[in-house]
Write a protein that holds these residues in place. Structure first.
Motif, short mmCIF file in Angstrom:
data_model
loop_
_atom_site.label_atom_id
_atom_site.label_comp_id
_atom_site.label_asym_id
_atom_site.label_seq_id
_atom_site.Cartn_x
_atom_site.Cartn_y
_atom_site.Cartn_z
N GLY A 105 45.75 40.61 36.80
CA GLY A 105 46.44 39.56 37.54
C GLY A 105 47.93 39.53 37.28
O GLY A 105 48.59 38.52 37.51
N LYS A 162 38.35 42.40 37.63
CA LYS A 162 39.50 41.53 37.52
C LYS A 162 39.31 40.52 36.39
O LYS A 162 38.19 40.17 36.03
CB LYS A 162 39.76 40.79 38.84
N SER A 164 38.64 33.71 29.01
CA SER A 164 38.90 34.67 30.08
C SER A 164 37.83 35.75 30.01
O SER A 164 37.22 35.98 28.96
CB SER A 164 40.29 35.28 29.93
N LYS A 184 46.03 48.66 43.85
CA LYS A 184 46.44 47.48 44.59
C LYS A 184 46.00 47.57 46.06
O LYS A 184 45.53 46.59 46.64
CB LYS A 184 47.95 47.30 44.51
N GLU A 208 43.17 40.58 27.45
CA GLU A 208 43.34 40.58 28.92
C GLU A 208 44.01 41.84 29.44
O GLU A 208 43.91 42.15 30.64
CB GLU A 208 44.13 39.35 29.36
N LYS A 265 42.54 28.50 37.71
CA LYS A 265 43.80 29.21 37.78
C LYS A 265 44.72 28.63 36.71
O LYS A 265 45.10 27.45 36.81
CB LYS A 265 44.44 29.08 39.16
N VAL A 285 39.40 36.88 35.02
CA VAL A 285 39.30 35.50 35.48
C VAL A 285 39.37 34.58 34.27
O VAL A 285 39.00 34.97 33.15
CB VAL A 285 38.00 35.25 36.27
N SER A 320 44.46 44.69 37.57
CA SER A 320 43.19 44.03 37.24
C SER A 320 43.42 42.75 36.44
O SER A 320 42.64 41.80 36.54
CB SER A 320 42.30 44.98 36.42
#
Length: 365
Positions: A256, A285, A329, A278, A245, A356, A287, A254
């Motif tokens: 999070g 990104k 992810s 930002k 990640e 989330k 997820v 990116s």
């Protein structure tokens, strides 16, 4: 080929049936009995992990804080003795060098925990960046062993072995103490999303400490736990793993992790590109997803939009033993994150349900 590095618990793992694998150049147990059962033990009772392969460093000197403020993205001025900060350090372009924990032991005295696979790279990076600051970065990795005891019964187990009142040590705080007669840094941290402690001790004392924790924990359902369950537990919790990640190509924005990037503290390495990213919004990104299907979606799998076009790639994937379905992810085009997404698993289309994290209810301290 160079020989694998070993932790102080290598013989302990083999005596206890650990299935050993090469992990980032270390000879480590991927499991003992069953990844599934070890994972469930941590969620329901407790697990004991050997994390002695992690790296440790000291930053000491009159300008230690000034240096750390330059080095990492989070605001170390918020620390006080006994407090821990999660942060990342970045390249000048905003890519991640590594994520790490910063422990403040006292004025001008900080202790860092870094990732096992990055120790040599991280130490060299930090020492290079420390030039011009009145402080020293010293690699202490060979000096320490580290155990993680995680799960709803973890604190109860460790409390039987120490006079320190663990309930008085808050989440992301630490204290010096003795556990089973071994001097330790008692840290209320972990990588599972569950309550628990991480214990740093002298390398020579690690086996004594592990045996004591195991003996105290078995009656309460503690299981020895390997790297396999460590990965599925951290993914259920939604925690990033370096090389997945977060990478040199995936910034904290990116990923999070904007909450650990504090622009108000002043300039730091990578601050200008991160601020621009930002402001504009990241092009890609991270997820998190689940599929409703048990088939694991492996890292590297293409992520597809409704038209079948590739809009990203899976970076982590496993089976959640708690949900009994595949989770993972992916790094995707930011504009595609609001669209229906899918993957193709050997000719079968699986729709991704974005989640989330955490994927499961967690009970941190």
């Amino acid at each position: 080929m160079s020989a694998l590095q070993v932790t102080p618990l290598n013989a302990f793992h083999r005596r206890n049936g650990g299935r050993m694998v090469d992990f980032a150049g270390w000879d480590m147990p991927v499991q003992y009995k069953s990844i599934l059962e070890e994972h469930k033990a941590v969620r329901q009772r407790a697990g004991l992990f050997d994390v002695s392969h992690m790296g440790e460093a000291e930053v000491k000197g009159p300008e230690a804080l000034k240096f750390l403020q330059h080095l990492v993205t989070n605001d170390c001025s918020k620390l006080f003795p006994g407090r821990i900060l999660y942060t990342v350090m970045c390249h000048p372009n905003g890519g991640v060098v590594d994520d790490l924990l910063v422990y403040m032991r006292g004025p001008d005295d900080y202790f860092l925990c870094i990732n096992a696979g990055n120790i040599a790279k991280d130490i060299a990076w930090m020492q290079e960046q420390a030039r011009g600051f009145d402080c020293a970065v010293v690699d202490r990795s060979p000096d320490y062993g580290q155990l993680a005891i995680q799960g709803p019964k973890a604190v109860e187990i460790v409390q039987t072995l120490t006079r320190s009142v663990l309930a008085d040590i808050k989440y992301y705080h630490f204290a010096d103490g003795e556990v089973a007669g071994v001097k330790c840094i008692i840290s209320r941290t972990g990588y599972t999303g569950e309550d628990g402690v991480e214990l740093y001790c002298a390398a020579a004392d690690t086996e004594k400490l592990a045996e004591a924790v195991l003996a105290a924990g078995v009656p309460l359902g503690l299981e020895l736990t390997g790297l396999g369950a460590r990965d599925s537990l951290r993914l259920e919790a939604g925690f990033p793993l370096y090389g997945h990640e977060i990478t040199e190509a995936i910034s904290p924005i990116s990923a999070g992790l904007g909450w650990v990037v504090k622009f108000d503290k002043g300039p730091f390495i990578g601050s200008d590109p991160l601020k621009a990213e930002k402001t504009a919004g990241p092009a890609k990104k991270i997820v998190f997803f689940k599929t409703g299907d048990r088939r694991i979606v492996r890292a590297g799998t293409a992520v597809l939009n409704a038209a079948g076009g590739e809009v990203g790639q899976v970076v982590s994937g496993t089976l959640s033993p708690i949900l009994n379905e595949a989770i993972g992810s992916a790094l995707v085009d930011a504009r595609a994150a609001a669209e229906p997404l899918a993957v193709d698993i050997r000719g079968t289309k699986l729709n991704l349900q974005l989640v989330k994290p955490p994927f499961v209810p967690l009970k941190k301290n």
